[in-house]
Scaffold this motif. Structure first.
Motif, PDB file in Angstrom:
ATOM      1  N   ASP A 216       5.787   2.139   7.250  1.00 43.71           N
ATOM      2  CA  ASP A 216       4.921   3.303   7.442  1.00 43.71           C
ATOM      3  C   ASP A 216       5.233   4.362   6.394  1.00 43.71           C
ATOM      4  O   ASP A 216       6.350   4.896   6.349  1.00 43.71           O
ATOM      5  CB  ASP A 216       5.110   3.891   8.841  1.00 43.71           C
ATOM      6  CG  ASP A 216       4.422   3.057   9.909  1.00 43.71           C
ATOM      7  OD1 ASP A 216       3.176   2.976   9.883  1.00 43.71           O
ATOM      8  OD2 ASP A 216       5.124   2.470  10.756  1.00 43.71           O
ATOM      9  N   ILE A 217       4.261   4.647   5.563  1.00 44.57           N
ATOM     10  CA  ILE A 217       4.381   5.683   4.534  1.00 44.57           C
ATOM     11  C   ILE A 217       3.430   6.806   4.935  1.00 44.57           C
ATOM     12  O   ILE A 217       2.221   6.595   5.028  1.00 44.57           O
ATOM     13  CB  ILE A 217       4.015   5.128   3.149  1.00 44.57           C
ATOM     14  CG1 ILE A 217       4.925   3.939   2.817  1.00 44.57           C
ATOM     15  CG2 ILE A 217       4.116   6.201   2.078  1.00 44.57           C
ATOM     16  CD1 ILE A 217       4.482   3.159   1.593  1.00 44.57           C
ATOM     17  N   SER A 218       3.986   7.983   5.191  1.00 45.39           N
ATOM     18  CA  SER A 218       3.183   9.070   5.766  1.00 45.39           C
ATOM     19  C   SER A 218       3.223  10.310   4.883  1.00 45.39           C
ATOM     20  O   SER A 218       4.274  10.937   4.716  1.00 45.39           O
ATOM     21  CB  SER A 218       3.703   9.437   7.159  1.00 45.39           C
ATOM     22  OG  SER A 218       3.727   8.309   8.010  1.00 45.39           O
ATOM     23  N   GLY A 219       2.073  10.641   4.298  1.00 49.46           N
ATOM     24  CA  GLY A 219       1.915  11.878   3.547  1.00 49.46           C
ATOM     25  C   GLY A 219       2.916  12.076   2.433  1.00 49.46           C
ATOM     26  O   GLY A 219       3.397  13.198   2.217  1.00 49.46           O
TER      27      GLY A 219
ATOM     28  N   PHE B 250       0.225  10.550  -0.145  1.00 54.73           N
ATOM     29  CA  PHE B 250      -0.065   9.120  -0.042  1.00 54.73           C
ATOM     30  C   PHE B 250       0.384   8.584   1.318  1.00 54.73           C
ATOM     31  O   PHE B 250       1.516   8.817   1.748  1.00 54.73           O
ATOM     32  CB  PHE B 250       0.677   8.378  -1.159  1.00 54.73           C
ATOM     33  CG  PHE B 250       0.379   6.913  -1.249  1.00 54.73           C
ATOM     34  CD1 PHE B 250      -0.692   6.448  -1.978  1.00 54.73           C
ATOM     35  CD2 PHE B 250       1.198   5.985  -0.616  1.00 54.73           C
ATOM     36  CE1 PHE B 250      -0.955   5.089  -2.083  1.00 54.73           C
ATOM     37  CE2 PHE B 250       0.948   4.627  -0.714  1.00 54.73           C
ATOM     38  CZ  PHE B 250      -0.140   4.176  -1.448  1.00 54.73           C
ATOM     39  N   SER B 251      -0.494   7.835   1.985  1.00 54.21           N
ATOM     40  CA  SER B 251      -0.168   7.215   3.278  1.00 54.21           C
ATOM     41  C   SER B 251      -0.618   5.752   3.277  1.00 54.21           C
ATOM     42  O   SER B 251      -1.658   5.420   2.714  1.00 54.21           O
ATOM     43  CB  SER B 251      -0.854   7.956   4.431  1.00 54.21           C
ATOM     44  OG  SER B 251      -0.358   9.278   4.556  1.00 54.21           O
TER      45      SER B 251
ATOM     46  N   ARG C  49      -3.148   6.056  -6.327  1.00 53.71           N
ATOM     47  CA  ARG C  49      -4.103   5.987  -5.214  1.00 53.71           C
ATOM     48  C   ARG C  49      -4.506   4.533  -4.975  1.00 53.71           C
ATOM     49  O   ARG C  49      -4.365   3.687  -5.851  1.00 53.71           O
ATOM     50  CB  ARG C  49      -5.350   6.826  -5.515  1.00 53.71           C
ATOM     51  CG  ARG C  49      -5.069   8.317  -5.600  1.00 53.71           C
ATOM     52  CD  ARG C  49      -6.350   9.096  -5.878  1.00 53.71           C
ATOM     53  NE  ARG C  49      -6.146  10.531  -5.788  1.00 53.71           N
ATOM     54  CZ  ARG C  49      -5.671  11.280  -6.776  1.00 53.71           C
ATOM     55  NH1 ARG C  49      -5.366  10.708  -7.940  1.00 53.71           N
ATOM     56  NH2 ARG C  49      -5.514  12.576  -6.625  1.00 53.71           N
ATOM     57  N   ILE C  50      -5.027   4.277  -3.790  1.00 52.09           N
ATOM     58  CA  ILE C  50      -5.469   2.920  -3.456  1.00 52.09           C
ATOM     59  C   ILE C  50      -6.903   2.729  -3.942  1.00 52.09           C
ATOM     60  O   ILE C  50      -7.830   3.372  -3.437  1.00 52.09           O
ATOM     61  CB  ILE C  50      -5.374   2.676  -1.939  1.00 52.09           C
ATOM     62  CG1 ILE C  50      -3.912   2.773  -1.489  1.00 52.09           C
ATOM     63  CG2 ILE C  50      -5.943   1.308  -1.591  1.00 52.09           C
ATOM     64  CD1 ILE C  50      -3.723   2.691   0.012  1.00 52.09           C
ATOM     65  N   ALA C  51      -7.058   1.835  -4.923  1.00 49.43           N
ATOM     66  CA  ALA C  51      -8.394   1.542  -5.441  1.00 49.43           C
ATOM     67  C   ALA C  51      -9.104   0.507  -4.582  1.00 49.43           C
ATOM     68  O   ALA C  51     -10.336   0.529  -4.461  1.00 49.43           O
ATOM     69  CB  ALA C  51      -8.294   1.048  -6.885  1.00 49.43           C
ATOM     70  N   ALA C  52      -8.336  -0.407  -3.989  1.00 50.96           N
ATOM     71  CA  ALA C  52      -8.910  -1.423  -3.106  1.00 50.96           C
ATOM     72  C   ALA C  52      -7.797  -1.971  -2.220  1.00 50.96           C
ATOM     73  O   ALA C  52      -6.635  -2.040  -2.618  1.00 50.96           O
ATOM     74  CB  ALA C  52      -9.562  -2.544  -3.901  1.00 50.96           C
ATOM     75  N   ASP C  53      -8.178  -2.369  -1.013  1.00 49.73           N
ATOM     76  CA  ASP C  53      -7.199  -2.852  -0.038  1.00 49.73           C
ATOM     77  C   ASP C  53      -7.916  -3.814   0.901  1.00 49.73           C
ATOM     78  O   ASP C  53      -8.905  -3.452   1.541  1.00 49.73           O
ATOM     79  CB  ASP C  53      -6.633  -1.655   0.745  1.00 49.73           C
ATOM     80  CG  ASP C  53      -5.587  -2.056   1.776  1.00 49.73           C
ATOM     81  OD1 ASP C  53      -5.305  -3.263   1.932  1.00 49.73           O
ATOM     82  OD2 ASP C  53      -5.048  -1.145   2.447  1.00 49.73           O
TER      83      ASP C  53
END
Length: 234
Positions: free
Chosen positions: A6-9, A23-24, A208-212
């Protein structure tokens, strides 16, 4: 126990550059691939998960363990294999290198060496015990690092470009070992073909997440964009 990262803020600044900003991300699949260009934040993300990078804000937990503040808990929960094994190996002999992490977990030197010997036997490399690490090939040193990590029995194993600088036989050998691992795996790679069979793929672009999503969707989109960019640079 909830098996999840878990990655939060998270906000992280490195050498004056803001790598992540709020980033979360939550990771729970057994096999997760992370792709992206150089400088996109992939390796920094792995270091965050391993508790080796300190964010300016936010929190990272692995299976509920705050990996930055609870180092003992982190050692029992997550292991990381760096791209260059020479950045990871610190002891002259193979048995010493493998025993070191076990000692860091609180085991006596005698117990740590016995467990290290067992780990080498399980990998079919008993004859490596007293070998000097620098005499091994890069692929063999990479394997020593992996054996050392697995001997500590983490729940998550992180791989930072594990196939870089390896010849094809060494690449295939590492690929097979990763496929057979019981722990959760997160692999950062520039080679989408090596992670096509994973459960989830994440494309990181500029922090940033470009695709997931499913690798069958994310990886072709990533490859197409890299080909487009390559055409622009020619």
């Amino acid at each position: 126990m909830d098996q999840a990262v878990d990655i939060s803020g998270v906000t992280l600044v490195r050498e004056g550059v803001r790598v992540f900003d709020g980033f979360s991300l939550r990771l729970s699949e057994r096999r997760i691939a992370i792709v992206g260009r150089n400088g996109s934040g992939k390796t920094t993300l792995l270091r965050l998960i391993a508790g080796l990078a300190e964010p300016k804000a936010g929190r990272v937990t692995v299976n509920g363990v705050d990996v930055l503040r609870d180092r003992a808990g982190a050692l029992n929960t997550v292991g990381i294999l760096f791209q260059n094994p020479d950045h990871q190996i610190i002891f002259p002999t193979v048995i010493e290198e493998i025993a070191f992490g076990l000692e860091q977990q609180g085991r006596s030197r005698t117990e740590a060496r016995a467990l290290a010997a067992e780990a080498l036997a399980s990998a079919g490399r008993t004859d490596w015990a007293e070998r000097l690490c620098h005499t091994l090939s890069q692929g063999q040193r990479q394997l020593v690092c992996l054996i050392a990590i697995l001997a500590m029995r983490p729940d998550w194993v992180l791989f930072d470009e594990p196939f870089a600088s390896l010849d094809l036989p060494a690449t295939l050998a590492i690929e097979r070992r990763i496929a057979a691992l019981e722990p959760h795996v997160i692999t950062v790679t520039h080679d989408p073909a090596r992670v096509a069979g994973y459960d989830r793929a994440i494309w990181i672009e500029a922090g940033r997440i470009a695709a997931d999503g499913p690798p069958a969707e994310v990886l072709p989109a990533y490859a197409a964009e890299m080909q487009r960019l390559a055409g622009l640079e020619c």
